[in-house]
Motif scaffolding. Structure first.
Motif, short mmCIF file in Angstrom:
data_model
loop_
_atom_site.label_atom_id
_atom_site.label_comp_id
_atom_site.label_asym_id
_atom_site.label_seq_id
_atom_site.Cartn_x
_atom_site.Cartn_y
_atom_site.Cartn_z
N GLY A 340 -10.00 -1.70 48.41
CA GLY A 340 -9.97 -2.62 47.28
C GLY A 340 -8.71 -2.43 46.45
O GLY A 340 -8.24 -1.31 46.25
N ILE A 341 -8.16 -3.55 45.94
CA ILE A 341 -6.92 -3.48 45.17
C ILE A 341 -7.13 -2.69 43.88
O ILE A 341 -6.19 -2.09 43.36
N ASP A 342 -8.38 -2.66 43.37
CA ASP A 342 -8.62 -1.89 42.15
C ASP A 342 -8.41 -0.40 42.38
O ASP A 342 -7.91 0.33 41.51
N LYS A 343 -8.75 0.07 43.59
CA LYS A 343 -8.53 1.47 43.92
C LYS A 343 -7.04 1.78 44.04
O LYS A 343 -6.57 2.84 43.60
N ILE A 344 -6.30 0.85 44.62
CA ILE A 344 -4.85 1.05 44.75
C ILE A 344 -4.19 1.05 43.37
O ILE A 344 -3.32 1.87 43.08
N ASP A 345 -4.60 0.11 42.51
CA ASP A 345 -4.05 0.07 41.15
C ASP A 345 -4.36 1.36 40.39
O ASP A 345 -3.52 1.87 39.64
N ILE A 400 2.18 1.12 49.61
CA ILE A 400 0.83 0.64 49.90
C ILE A 400 0.63 -0.76 49.32
O ILE A 400 -0.04 -1.61 49.91
N ARG A 401 1.22 -1.01 48.14
CA ARG A 401 1.03 -2.28 47.46
C ARG A 401 2.09 -3.31 47.83
O ARG A 401 2.08 -4.42 47.30
N MET A 402 3.01 -2.95 48.73
CA MET A 402 4.03 -3.89 49.16
C MET A 402 3.49 -4.76 50.28
O MET A 402 2.94 -4.25 51.27
N LEU A 403 3.62 -6.05 50.14
CA LEU A 403 3.13 -7.00 51.13
C LEU A 403 4.24 -7.96 51.54
O LEU A 403 5.12 -8.27 50.73
#
Length: 746
Positions: A340-345, A400-403
């Motif tokens: 989940g993006i919340d975990k990455i943030d 990790i957050r790079m797309l």
């Protein structure tokens, strides 16, 4: 122990939305009957249907089943692919998206478009395309007789025992709950039959008595011999959707091991009756029916899901939808997880706090550097190692957050298709640099601005086919989208080969709207920049695409709020090019710490060209209220930051000063500062999210000593510095008040 399936619904929805993107992209690129693309679309629809059936979304299952059946007919080449069918299938993708969104929000989908498109799909499947469109009549091409195809079969393949080539022996033992997942073994066999000649043997040993039989469970398993030159990967692909719900064994068959007159068990022949029309005679004879595999599969298929395998019977091998690239992709997918993006943030926030803590410890180490003690040396060595590890950790976490920007670009083929059809224009969209990566948070903010720029290119930029021919151009216009990295920024260009910006008309509209005065002297670039003013539009009529004067100012504001800028170049009759420049990330940056009076500020390192000492004599006054500095044969404007920010104690009387040459928004300027301090990595805290947007500042950060430092937005500062002197005093007061409020907030 029962398993709560609801925990898997978010994953199903996420994968289904990705499947819709595959379907939409495939349909837009499917100009001819490309078997590979058709198979990809079919698999995506089949996966959505199977997952929906598992979680009880019957409306999605029913709708997608019709789409799947229609794609099945395209796979079997029993239906031609036309523009009318393409548009209908694209509409069906929109409807499935609506149904998935309703399932995600736990609401009912009451959009009338869903029922309308569903009826049209059923109409097409029923052969009533005349009612759908008067332009095409494919009713005669929809239904093919297997017997008529058998009449044309070559004699050398009419018997199963006369072909001499290798193949695969397949043991397929599905789980009893397989049917409940929406998967159908019969369709898998039909897909195998497309790869070559298939002989099926059904094993009924586990079928219970009729009184104990659960019609929703599967008790059969199959042994199959596939005679084909396809590879094992192509065979496994047929079962990729059920690999976790079955036991599958695949072994090679040698050329000399093929049984003559291979045929299914008699028990399998009896069980086929349950799938067939009771009125139909299903007697099979190798001598009378050729080839046998075609009869088995054709009789077994339900009418709405039948797949023609006459090509396999004739010895023709259809294209197999499996390549080495797909094999590598499946192998790489096995090593990935969904988070989940919340975990990455949360992880990135923790790394940001770690960077601040490391900076604080580094400052303590600097203060202790003058002490002569062995422990101080060890402390400094440890701090250097901590700094190195912290930077490495930060870079890995940011990756990790790079797309890839393809997540944004993928929406434009459909947009171009729909808008060009609405406007009656022929447009070719060219995409380049789709794999260029940027931060997910930046990507979320640029989607709408890019969408508006592309729509403007289609509506305002490109001419109609008649106008293009009259201008000596081809009927088909071109829109180019290109993305690439430059320094610490990502550059996105939207270019068209249309009519270009009409500077005379833009100036007249600006005068009529009171945006400029009649005696105001503007360069061509300044006139082009007028299109970004609020309320400006050159459209004569208001429609659902443009004309309301709302859009380009929002585009600029959204891009600048992300620390970027947008510029435009144009040539009449040649076309226009919009260039969007954005930072790669909004989380952490490398900055240069400067001092103004007693206040600390951060300048992004990627914006700094050079730092030099200058004397008062080197600055040239212009028009009494501005200064220029000659830097490498180029005059750059000079901006006194202390004056611009309204800091107390500012004086223009100086013998020499420190100037930082910066570049932003395609322009250079010299910033006068009091002191240059160290370079350091800083964590960006958004002003707009927690406070409000302030011109000239990109964000704020906390230094190692706990002091708050504002991060300068270079492009915005240059624009502010170039404004007229009559606006400066009010802006100074406002910026000074904003700065004080921000310090209190931070």
């Amino acid at each position: 122990m029962s398993i709560d399936l609801s925990q898997f619904i978010p994953t199903f929805l996420e994968e289904s939305f990705e499947g819709l993107e595959v379907m939409e992209s495939g349909l837009l690129n499917l100009d001819t009957e490309d078997g590979e693309t058709i198979n990809a679309i079919f698999r995506a629809a089949h996966s959505i249907k199977g997952g929906a059936g598992t979680f009880g979304f019957t409306d999605i299952t029913d709708f997608t089943h019709v789409v799947e059946t229609l794609m099945d007919e395209l796979r079997a080449e029993r239906r031609a692919f036309t523009d009318t069918l393409k548009n209908l299938l694209l509409s069906s993708v929109d409807c499935i998206r609506l149904l998935l969104e309703a399932a995600r929000d736990n609401t009912e989908c009451n959009d009338p478009q869903v029922d309308q498109v569903f009826k049209q799909l059923e109409m097409v499947l029923a052969g009533d395309e005349i009612a759908l469109t008067h332009a095409e009549n494919e009713k005669a091409d929809i239904t093919h007789s297997v017997s008529s195809e058998n009449d044309n079969l070559p004699e050398d393949v009419s018997s199963a025992g006369e072909v001499n080539h290798s193949g695969w022996h397949i043991e397929f033992k599905p789980a009893q709950h397989l049917l409940m997942t929406g998967n159908e073994p019969i369709l898998m066999m039909a897909a195998l039959a497309e790869c070559g000649e298939l002989v099926v043997h059904a094993c009924t040993a586990k079928v219970p008595a009729l009184v104990d039989l659960n019609p929703e469970e599967l008790f059969l398993f199959w042994n199959m011999d596939l005679y084909s030159d396809c590879d094992e990967a192509a065979v496994r692909e047929v079962f990729e959707w059920v690999e976790d719900d079955c036991e599958l064994t695949i072994t090679a068959i040698a050329d000399n091991n093929r049984a003559v007159n291979s045929q299914p068990d008699s028990l399998f022949q009896e069980h086929l009756v349950g799938f067939q029309n009771p009125q139909r005679d299903v007697s099979v004879s190798v001598a009378d029916e050729a080839p046998l595999a075609e009869t088995i599969i054709t009789e077994c298929l339900a009418p709405e899901a039948s797949i023609s395998i006459a090509a396999a019977g004739r010895g023709e091998t259809p294209s197999v939808a499996k390549s080495q690239d797909n094999v590598r992709k499946s192998q790489s997918d096995a090593g990935s997880i969904r988070v989940g993006i919340d975990k990455i943030d949360g992880l990135i926030n923790r790394v940001g706090e770690l960077v601040i803590t490391q900076s604080m410890l580094g400052q303590v180490g600097s203060e202790l550097a003058d002490l002569e003690h062995p422990a101080v040396d060890r402390l400094n060595d440890g701090l250097l190692q901590l700094e190195r590890n912290t930077r490495d950790l930060q870079e890995e976490v940011m990756r990790i957050r790079m797309l890839p920007i393809s997540f944004v670009f993928n929406r434009f083929p459909r947009l171009v298709h729909d808008v060009s059809s609405q406007l009656g224009k022929e447009v070719e969209l060219k995409l380049c640099g789709e794999q260029t990566e940027l931060d997910k948070t930046v990507m979320e903010k640029i989607g709408d601005p890019l969408l508006h720029l592309v729509r403007n290119a289609l509506d305002h930029g490109l001419e109609t086919p008649q106008e293009r021919l009259a201008a000596g151009k081809s009927e088909c216009g071109t829109v180019d989208l290109n993305a690439y990295h430059q320094g610490g920024f990502i550059i996105i260009q939207i270019k068209d080969d249309g009519r270009g910006l009409d500077t005379q008309r833009i100036r007249e509209k600006a005068l009529a709207n009171g945006l400029i005065s009649s005696d105001q002297v503007l360069s061509e670039a300044d006139i082009h920049d007028l299109i970004f003013l609020p309320g400006f539009s050159t459209a004569d009529e208001v429609n659902d695409l443009s004309g309301r004067g709302v859009g380009m100012d929002v585009v600029r504001r959204n891009i600048e709020s992300s620390g970027g800028h947008v510029s435009v170049t144009s040539e009449a009759g040649i076309g226009s090019s919009f260039t969007v420049t954005l930072p790669l990330t909004l989380a952490i940056l490398d900055g240069q710490l400067i001092k103004l009076q007693q206040e600390a500020y951060i300048i992004p390192l990627v914006s700094i060209v050079e730092s030099i000492w200058v004397s008062a004599e080197a600055l040239n006054a212009v028009a009494g209220h501005g200064q220029l500095f000659l830097f490498r044969d180029e005059y750059v404007p000079v901006i006194h930051l202390s004056s611009l920010f309204g800091l107390e104690g500012f004086s223009k009387d100086f013998s020499s000063s420190l100037m930082v040459i910066v570049e932003g928004g395609g322009k250079k300027a010299g910033l006068i500062v009091d002191e240059l301090q160290g370079q350091q990595q800083v964590v960006i805290k958004s002003l707009e999210t927690n406070y409000k947007r302030v011109d000239g500042f990109f964000g704020a950060t906390i230094l190692g000593n706990g002091q708050v430092a504002l991060i300068l937005d270079v492009a915005s500062l240059i624009k502010m510095g170039l404004d007229g002197a009559n606006k400066k005093q009010s802006r100074r007061n406002k910026n000074n008040a904003d700065a004080q409020q921000m310090k209190v907030w931070l």
